[in-house]
Design a protein around this motif. Sequence first.
Motif, short mmCIF file in Angstrom:
data_model
loop_
_atom_site.label_atom_id
_atom_site.label_comp_id
_atom_site.label_asym_id
_atom_site.label_seq_id
_atom_site.Cartn_x
_atom_site.Cartn_y
_atom_site.Cartn_z
N THR A 1 -0.37 6.46 10.00
CA THR A 1 -1.79 6.70 9.71
C THR A 1 -2.54 5.48 9.19
O THR A 1 -3.77 5.42 9.28
N GLY A 2 -1.81 4.54 8.61
CA GLY A 2 -2.46 3.41 7.97
C GLY A 2 -3.05 3.75 6.62
O GLY A 2 -3.70 2.93 5.97
N GLU B 1 -5.93 22.18 14.93
CA GLU B 1 -7.19 22.33 14.18
C GLU B 1 -7.70 20.97 13.70
O GLU B 1 -8.90 20.67 13.81
N LEU B 2 -6.81 20.14 13.17
CA LEU B 2 -7.24 18.84 12.65
C LEU B 2 -7.76 17.92 13.75
O LEU B 2 -8.60 17.04 13.49
N ALA B 3 -7.29 18.14 14.98
CA ALA B 3 -7.76 17.32 16.10
C ALA B 3 -9.24 17.54 16.39
O ALA B 3 -9.88 16.73 17.06
N LYS B 4 -9.81 18.64 15.85
CA LYS B 4 -11.23 18.95 16.09
C LYS B 4 -12.16 18.29 15.08
O LYS B 4 -13.38 18.38 15.20
N HIS B 5 -11.60 17.64 14.07
CA HIS B 5 -12.42 17.13 12.96
C HIS B 5 -12.13 15.66 12.68
O HIS B 5 -11.05 15.16 12.99
N LYS B 6 -13.10 15.01 12.03
CA LYS B 6 -12.82 13.75 11.34
C LYS B 6 -12.15 14.13 10.03
O LYS B 6 -12.69 14.94 9.27
N VAL B 7 -11.01 13.57 9.75
CA VAL B 7 -10.28 13.92 8.53
C VAL B 7 -10.34 12.74 7.56
O VAL B 7 -9.87 11.64 7.88
N HIS B 8 -10.93 12.98 6.38
CA HIS B 8 -11.05 11.91 5.38
C HIS B 8 -10.07 12.06 4.23
O HIS B 8 -9.55 11.06 3.73
N GLN C 1 -12.75 7.46 -5.98
CA GLN C 1 -13.98 6.82 -5.54
C GLN C 1 -13.78 5.49 -4.81
O GLN C 1 -14.47 5.22 -3.82
N PRO C 2 -12.87 4.61 -5.26
CA PRO C 2 -12.70 3.35 -4.53
C PRO C 2 -12.34 3.55 -3.06
O PRO C 2 -12.74 2.74 -2.22
N ALA C 3 -11.64 4.63 -2.74
CA ALA C 3 -11.31 4.93 -1.35
C ALA C 3 -12.47 5.64 -0.66
O ALA C 3 -12.82 5.32 0.48
N LEU C 4 -13.08 6.60 -1.35
CA LEU C 4 -14.18 7.36 -0.74
C LEU C 4 -15.38 6.47 -0.45
O LEU C 4 -16.16 6.75 0.47
N SER C 5 -15.54 5.39 -1.22
CA SER C 5 -16.67 4.49 -1.00
C SER C 5 -16.58 3.76 0.34
O SER C 5 -17.56 3.17 0.79
N ARG C 6 -15.41 3.83 0.97
CA ARG C 6 -15.26 3.19 2.29
C ARG C 6 -15.84 4.05 3.41
O ARG C 6 -16.00 3.60 4.54
N ILE C 7 -16.15 5.30 3.10
CA ILE C 7 -16.77 6.19 4.09
C ILE C 7 -18.25 5.84 4.18
O ILE C 7 -18.91 5.57 3.16
N ALA C 8 -18.78 5.85 5.39
CA ALA C 8 -20.18 5.45 5.61
C ALA C 8 -21.12 6.27 4.73
O ALA C 8 -20.94 7.49 4.57
N LEU D 1 -8.95 8.68 7.86
CA LEU D 1 -8.28 9.13 6.63
C LEU D 1 -8.30 8.02 5.57
O LEU D 1 -7.84 6.90 5.82
N VAL D 2 -8.85 8.33 4.39
CA VAL D 2 -8.90 7.33 3.31
C VAL D 2 -8.13 7.77 2.06
O VAL D 2 -7.76 6.93 1.24
N VAL D 3 -7.87 9.08 1.92
CA VAL D 3 -7.10 9.57 0.78
C VAL D 3 -6.02 10.53 1.28
O VAL D 3 -6.32 11.57 1.86
N SER D 4 -4.75 10.16 1.07
CA SER D 4 -3.62 11.06 1.28
C SER D 4 -3.04 11.32 -0.10
O SER D 4 -2.31 10.48 -0.64
N ALA D 5 -3.41 12.43 -0.69
CA ALA D 5 -3.03 12.71 -2.08
C ALA D 5 -1.73 13.50 -2.11
O ALA D 5 -1.67 14.65 -1.67
N GLY D 6 -0.68 12.90 -2.64
CA GLY D 6 0.62 13.56 -2.72
C GLY D 6 0.85 14.12 -4.10
O GLY D 6 0.59 13.46 -5.11
N GLY D 7 1.35 15.35 -4.18
CA GLY D 7 1.63 15.97 -5.47
C GLY D 7 2.46 17.21 -5.29
O GLY D 7 2.94 17.50 -4.20
N GLY D 8 2.63 17.97 -6.38
CA GLY D 8 3.39 19.21 -6.32
C GLY D 8 4.88 19.01 -6.47
O GLY D 8 5.56 19.80 -7.10
#
Length: 557
Positions: free
Chosen positions: A353-354, A298-305, A243-250, A331-338
């Motif tokens: 990406t910043g 494909e990603l170039a066609k979208h806003k990626v959050h 949420q702290p990152a998602l809250s930066r989205i308008a 992009l506000v969340v790059s979730a790494g796992g696996g």
Amino acid sequence: MTDRIWLQSYPPGVPADIDEGRYSSLVELMEESFSKYAKRSAYSFLGKELSYAEVDEISQTFGAYLQSLGLVRGDRVAVMMPNVLQYPAVVVAILRAGFTLVNVNPLYTPRELEHQLKDSGAKVIVILENFAATLEKCVAKTPIKHVVLCAMGDQLGLLKGTLVNYVVRNVKKMVPAYNLPDAVRFNAAMAQASGSSFKKVTVKADDVAVLQYTGGTTGVAKGAVLLHRNLVANVLQADACFQPALSRIASGEQINSVCALPLYHIFAFTVGMMFSLRLGGKLILIPNPRDFPAVLAELAKHKVHVLPAVNTLFNGLANHPDFGKVDWSHLVVSAGGGTAVQSAVAKLWFEKTGCAICEGYGLSETSPIATCNPVNVTEYSGAIGVPVPSTWLKLLDDDGNESAPGQPGEIAIKGPQVMAGYWQRPEETAQVMTPDGYFKSGDIGVMDARGYFKIVDRKKDMILVSGFNVYPNEVEDVVSQMPGVLECACVGVPDDKSGEAVKLVIVKKDANLTEVDVRAYCKENMTGYKHPKVVEFRTELPKTPVGKILRRELRNT
């Protein structure tokens, strides 16, 4: 561990605990979103978008079809498909009808598929026609009574769907010949049920939602029993952490998430599909994450959050020449796992990406998220973060006692996301569950004074060189930072003198990289017993479909 010292490391706004009773089931969570976000786009695939209302309708129709087959509550329905539009709608239908989903890897061999279908007792399988030839070879030995065949273009509309199916079948030759005379086509099943009404079922928190089979890379694959409440809890835990990152989205802007990892994998299932549903987001379905040019186009066609990914996917995308064609500024969340995120990859991703990779940790048995780095952290630390809300971790020694402070131990996890056990395997369940309800992960970790955990390695992957412990993750992390190295993996191999020796396998980024260079770099950066005895160059590393490196295969070759 009763004192949750890691709470001091939570960012402002992240609660210590979630409301575990917020939803009675995944069904309630999903139906809330169908109602709230009916007009929004839920899924995007090959240029086609499905709204929440359409997914709602398709799932009810297919649910009515499943009910017409005479299945009873709790019956298992297997799904063997890549990321296509039918997948999420079929999943919703299965869960709504009170059945249990069995996620199946589409790249299974007949032997592996037979085992999972027999072990789960699945009576129905929904499968993409591309893999029907595999099913044909084993279906007679399984409990499967009904086969529903999907095609890539089923949900793309008549014109585009027909074209896509023609190309897949006749141009790309991706559908091997098969003979399943009793199979029913997905669109035919939908047409058959279109006049029927779906019978609403009351699904409860302790009903089994998913049998999530472990990778099976070490022995026989087992089904982790994930209840509705386990998965609901993990979705809410992810929501709280991000949420702290998602809250930066308008405010009011729809959140777009990328689903490049396969939906049959628990990481994509929870952090991709279910989390996006909870947010009222749009999920961009990527059918083949290894086709980097297609993914980036494909990603170039979208806003990626939001982008959940494994280390190899972050690395492959960031090193691809088309990477700059995507606008990564949203992009506000790059979730790494696996699997472990390597520091060189994390550094490159942040530079390009910043958005720092927020590495987490989990397993199929924990739905999957157990820990996560706070989203306000930008420096890569190599840590897997802190336990997510409502979760406890402790480290156990070989006798099952809590390790002394600062000492490594097996990571044990307790929380509402921990599985109910392994499907019909009480003895194996007892081996991994402690009397006080902790799940023993098999991973060795350490915890610092702030409550951050770090993986040292898997018990089975540790290399013993003349009595010294060598942890492959450490060797791989060091070598991956060497100029000229694209990817690497480290395993132990038998050695007459030292018992085991280190074998290092490298994929070159620079064709001029030599073994002499590698050895000199290792000598400069690691103590002697960690140096590789064997250095091997390959064009690629063996990986699971999710992107995990198969160390076992490297040991055997």
